[in-house]
Motif scaffolding. Sequence first.
Motif, PDB file in Angstrom:
ATOM      1  N   UNK A  33       0.833  -1.204   0.000  1.00  0.00           N
ATOM      2  CA  UNK A  33       0.000   0.000   0.000  1.00  0.00           C
ATOM      3  C   UNK A  33       0.868   1.255   0.000  1.00  0.00           C
ATOM      4  N   UNK A  34       0.363   2.298  -0.620  1.00  0.00           N
ATOM      5  CA  UNK A  34       1.082   3.569  -0.709  1.00  0.00           C
ATOM      6  C   UNK A  34       1.103   4.272   0.644  1.00  0.00           C
ATOM      7  N   UNK A  35       2.300   4.669   1.082  1.00  0.00           N
ATOM      8  CA  UNK A  35       2.419   5.368   2.362  1.00  0.00           C
ATOM      9  C   UNK A  35       3.012   6.764   2.228  1.00  0.00           C
ATOM     10  N   UNK A  36       3.528   7.118   1.059  1.00  0.00           N
ATOM     11  CA  UNK A  36       4.099   8.452   0.918  1.00  0.00           C
ATOM     12  C   UNK A  36       4.515   8.771  -0.503  1.00  0.00           C
ATOM     13  N   UNK A  37       4.418  10.051  -0.860  1.00  0.00           N
ATOM     14  CA  UNK A  37       4.899  10.559  -2.142  1.00  0.00           C
ATOM     15  C   UNK A  37       6.015  11.547  -1.850  1.00  0.00           C
ATOM     16  N   UNK A  38       7.204  11.272  -2.380  1.00  0.00           N
ATOM     17  CA  UNK A  38       8.402  12.046  -2.048  1.00  0.00           C
ATOM     18  C   UNK A  38       8.856  12.919  -3.224  1.00  0.00           C
ATOM     19  N   UNK A  39       9.885  13.742  -2.968  1.00  0.00           N
ATOM     20  CA  UNK A  39      10.620  14.503  -3.991  1.00  0.00           C
ATOM     21  C   UNK A  39       9.726  15.377  -4.868  1.00  0.00           C
ATOM     22  N   UNK A  40       9.357  16.547  -4.323  1.00  0.00           N
ATOM     23  CA  UNK A  40       8.455  17.481  -5.000  1.00  0.00           C
ATOM     24  C   UNK A  40       9.200  18.643  -5.664  1.00  0.00           C
TER      25      UNK A  40
END
Length: 451
Positions: free
Chosen positions: A207-214
């Motif tokens: 499961x997705x827990x985070x979206x990084x590097x913006x």
Amino acid sequence: MTLSADDLTEGLSRVLARVGMEAPAELERLTGGATMESWRFSSGGEAFVLRRAPSLEFMADRPFGHDTEAAVIRAAKAAGVTAPEVIAELQPEDGIGSGFVMRALPGTADPKVILQFDEADALLREAAQDLARIHSLTRDDVPAAVPVMDYRAAIADLRAQFEEAGGDRPIIALGLKWMEDNCPEACEPVLNHGDYRLGNLLTEEGHLTGVLDWELAHFGDRHEDLAFGCMAVWRFARYDRPALGLGSLEDYFAAYEAESGCTVDPARFRYWLIHRTVWWALGCLKMAQIWRSGEDRMLERVVISRRTSEQELDLLMLLEEDAPSVEKLRHVYPPSSLECLGGEADMGEIAEAVSEWLATIKGQLSGHDRFQLAVARNALGMIQREREYFPLGTDQETAQAVLSGVLSLYEPGQLQSLREQALQKAMADVPKYPALAMALKKWSPKEEDLG
């Protein structure tokens, strides 16, 4: 700026004190990261991550600073995106450069681990839904410093980068010319993450827990974000799964459309797949210049520069769809390595010997040093294979003829020649690249052709 762990700890203590937190402990640099540094540490029994530029000079040409990036992350989190919580931004008086501190999220961003999950279809749906939530953010939700992409200006910028790098790569030139001829009309811009792919998605138990590097966030065509993570390079070992290496494009688009209420346009998707492949090819080339300038002498820079061959291979496989059938039927014969001659050791054998010695000290290293050792061995492998295959790939006369429209894939034999060059370069630089096996299978003569 290059700082010791002690200097970082001292400066980070000032940052944390400003927000009422305890001094950092167990500071450790994380592996990976082609542009920014990431350091994990603990404070008050909790885990945090420091995201930091390798130098203040490195931020000079960035579209916006870390303060804006932190604000975008906060806005995304407020919109329901699985983004990290930003705790504090670095200030000049902290003495440790530019960056910010985030609360660490659970899970891994390692594609090798993620691609072993059984429920890849569930993760694909969650990623599509998160991307749709990112695209729901408006210009009123984020700082004015977040740029809006002008498609034609973006192509012109890439062409300028190409010329600055020598203007001598025919396959990249072919991509640039195709973009100039096929650039779509502008549409209502949405917030793009800009780097939405495996490697920047944290997951745990499928499961997705985070979206990084913006750092590449901008306003533009939603199809750009959708396409970027579907590039062959970001599918890693799962070339057979065109959507983020996790599943089918049909499932990806369906989940995105259900969450966003917008229909995906296949033609725009293909345009941006080609555009971002050219973009990353030139990004790889630029890594060598960053290293040469002394701005960042990290070993990984020079190695990534040689990954340009991956993008050239992928780009040619995308562009050849438009070539005449008779040209696509022309086969190529994979290059074979040269046999070693007698006498003293050549540069390839010396590189191999050094690589073998480095392997013996692997167990003595940990963390980022262990990662850099693997990068060093990759670099030595490139030297060894370059001697074996005499890779081609640079031809300014052909590249400029393509850019001017004099040469195209309609020229008899041109596609065949570019295929040979792409194979030769990739076999020297990245012999384990999944798309290489596909290209060899697709372009080589079949047994019935040889019989």
